[in-house]
Scaffold this motif. Structure first.
Motif, PDB file in Angstrom:
ATOM      1  N   LYS A 158       0.816  -1.201   0.000  1.00 43.37           N
ATOM      2  CA  LYS A 158       0.000   0.000   0.000  1.00 43.37           C
ATOM      3  C   LYS A 158       0.860   1.266   0.000  1.00 43.37           C
ATOM      4  CE  LYS A 158      -4.402  -1.665   1.310  1.00 43.37           C
ATOM      5  NZ  LYS A 158      -4.240  -2.769   0.372  1.00 43.37           N
ATOM      6  N   SER A 159       2.109   1.150   0.420  1.00 39.58           N
ATOM      7  CA  SER A 159       2.987   2.325   0.446  1.00 39.58           C
ATOM      8  C   SER A 159       3.200   2.903  -0.946  1.00 39.58           C
ATOM      9  CB  SER A 159       4.348   1.967   1.065  1.00 39.58           C
ATOM     10  OG  SER A 159       5.091   1.107   0.210  1.00 39.58           O
ATOM     11  N   GLN A 160       2.904   2.109  -1.980  1.00 39.37           N
ATOM     12  CA  GLN A 160       3.069   2.585  -3.346  1.00 39.37           C
ATOM     13  C   GLN A 160       1.897   3.449  -3.806  1.00 39.37           C
ATOM     14  OE1 GLN A 160       6.048   1.925  -4.730  1.00 39.37           O
ATOM     15  NE2 GLN A 160       6.448   0.898  -2.785  1.00 39.37           N
ATOM     16  N   TRP A 161       0.802   3.465  -3.029  1.00 37.42           N
ATOM     17  CA  TRP A 161      -0.352   4.234  -3.505  1.00 37.42           C
ATOM     18  C   TRP A 161      -1.166   4.915  -2.420  1.00 37.42           C
ATOM     19  CZ3 TRP A 161      -5.499   1.716  -3.323  1.00 37.42           C
ATOM     20  CH2 TRP A 161      -5.467   0.423  -2.798  1.00 37.42           C
ATOM     21  N   VAL A 162      -0.747   4.829  -1.166  1.00 34.75           N
ATOM     22  CA  VAL A 162      -1.399   5.632  -0.118  1.00 34.75           C
ATOM     23  C   VAL A 162      -0.325   6.409   0.635  1.00 34.75           C
ATOM     24  CG1 VAL A 162      -3.293   3.980   0.147  1.00 34.75           C
ATOM     25  CG2 VAL A 162      -1.318   3.845   1.670  1.00 34.75           C
ATOM     26  N   GLU A 163      -0.719   7.509   1.234  1.00 38.74           N
ATOM     27  CA  GLU A 163       0.260   8.381   1.896  1.00 38.74           C
ATOM     28  C   GLU A 163       0.166   8.331   3.414  1.00 38.74           C
ATOM     29  OE1 GLU A 163       1.515  13.128   2.075  1.00 38.74           O
ATOM     30  OE2 GLU A 163      -0.059  12.431   0.717  1.00 38.74           O
ATOM     31  N   ARG A 164      -1.051   8.241   3.950  1.00 37.65           N
ATOM     32  CA  ARG A 164      -1.218   8.351   5.401  1.00 37.65           C
ATOM     33  C   ARG A 164      -1.919   7.105   5.926  1.00 37.65           C
ATOM     34  NH1 ARG A 164      -0.526  12.907   8.170  1.00 37.65           N
ATOM     35  NH2 ARG A 164      -0.712  14.093   6.243  1.00 37.65           N
ATOM     36  N   VAL A 165      -1.221   6.354   6.772  1.00 40.98           N
ATOM     37  CA  VAL A 165      -1.748   5.125   7.366  1.00 40.98           C
ATOM     38  C   VAL A 165      -1.814   5.294   8.878  1.00 40.98           C
ATOM     39  CG1 VAL A 165      -1.340   2.665   7.757  1.00 40.98           C
ATOM     40  CG2 VAL A 165      -0.842   3.656   5.518  1.00 40.98           C
ATOM     41  N   ALA A 166      -2.982   5.050   9.454  1.00 37.97           N
ATOM     42  CA  ALA A 166      -3.153   5.208  10.898  1.00 37.97           C
ATOM     43  C   ALA A 166      -3.159   3.854  11.593  1.00 37.97           C
ATOM     44  CB  ALA A 166      -4.459   5.940  11.197  1.00 37.97           C
ATOM     45  N   LEU A 167      -2.512   3.794  12.755  1.00 35.49           N
ATOM     46  CA  LEU A 167      -2.559   2.627  13.628  1.00 35.49           C
ATOM     47  C   LEU A 167      -3.455   2.981  14.803  1.00 35.49           C
ATOM     48  CD1 LEU A 167       1.251   1.713  13.692  1.00 35.49           C
ATOM     49  CD2 LEU A 167      -0.503   0.938  12.096  1.00 35.49           C
ATOM     50  N   VAL A 168      -4.506   2.208  15.014  1.00 35.21           N
ATOM     51  CA  VAL A 168      -5.518   2.538  16.012  1.00 35.21           C
ATOM     52  C   VAL A 168      -5.461   1.541  17.164  1.00 35.21           C
ATOM     53  CG1 VAL A 168      -7.973   2.945  16.414  1.00 35.21           C
ATOM     54  CG2 VAL A 168      -6.979   3.451  14.161  1.00 35.21           C
TER      55      VAL A 168
END
Length: 232
Positions: free
Chosen positions: A101-111
């Motif tokens: 997903k790092s190739q197409w998303v910028e912000r990933v949240a860990l909840v």
């Protein structure tokens, strides 16, 4: 990739301070607090030691939905007994999924959820992927700070990944796909099938970019076919 960590209604200031310290150790810096002021307690600063700037810069949000407002993809940690979903990625599987997903998303949240009760089912339904730490005992024994350390350690290498240049629309592709699938379930009069809807929403989070694009094409063909049949 940017990795904000979201703590939902943490009760103990010491846990928040220890979580901030774990974040700093593994190179994470953005902390979001939902419905709690525990990070402002002096006890949090004492435990955080050299990570007090993370507490000082932490942002406060009224709800999880608000904290996820600018997030492209979200991962929640939960114990299996707390959720109605059936798929849980291990920390290692989560890393592999996020690496793609790092190739197409910028912000990933860990909840991360509450110390005593975790995340509610309604909150779990707001995230894209569920994960948990496999343990040798039946009763979950990891506290909040330990869970934060496990996932920050596992995902720390992703902070070094340089994403390829991708179209700006890609970051919203998953959200658009979710909405499209929900719309199709409604048109087919099966939106009330909670088991089917939960399964579909959970599995969409596992798709790679090319798979998401192909599913968009398939849904387009299905929608067109339904329109043609209704017109006829």
């Amino acid at each position: 990739m940017h990795f904000p960590l979201i703590l939902v209604s943490p009760a103990r200031a010491e846990n928040v301070g220890a979580a901030a310290r774990a974040m700093k150790t593994m190179g994470f810096s953005e902390l979001r607090i939902v419905d709690s002021e525990a990070h402002r307690d002096p006890a949090a600063r004492r435990v955080a030691h050299g990570a007090t700037e993370i507490l000082e810069q932490a942002s406060h949000w009224p709800t999880l939905a608000a904290a996820l407002g600018d997030v492209d993809f979200s991962v929640a940690t939960t114990a299996r007994s707390r959720a109605r979903f059936h798929y849980y990625a291990t920390p290692q599987q989560t890393e592999a999924i996020l690496r793609e997903k790092s190739q197409w998303v910028e912000r990933v949240a860990l909840v991360f959820g509450r110390e005593d009760s975790g995340l509610s089912n309604d909150e779990l339904a707001q995230v894209d992927l569920l994960t948990g730490v496999p343990m040798a005992v039946d009763y979950p024994s990891l506290n909040l700070a330990q869970a934060v350390m496990v996932f920050c350690y596992q995902l720390s290498s992703l902070r070094q990944v340089q994403p390829a240049v991708a179209p700006a629309a890609d970051a919203a592709q998953l959200q658009a796909l979710r909405a499209r699938c929900q719309g199709l379930l409604t048109r087919l009069a099966v939106a009330d099938d909670i088991k089917l809807a939960d399964w579909l929403q959970q599995r969409l989070g596992l798709l790679e970019q090319r798979d998401s694009a192909m599913l968009h094409r398939l849904l387009h063909d299905i929608e067109k076919n339904l329109i043609d049949k209704n017109a006829g």
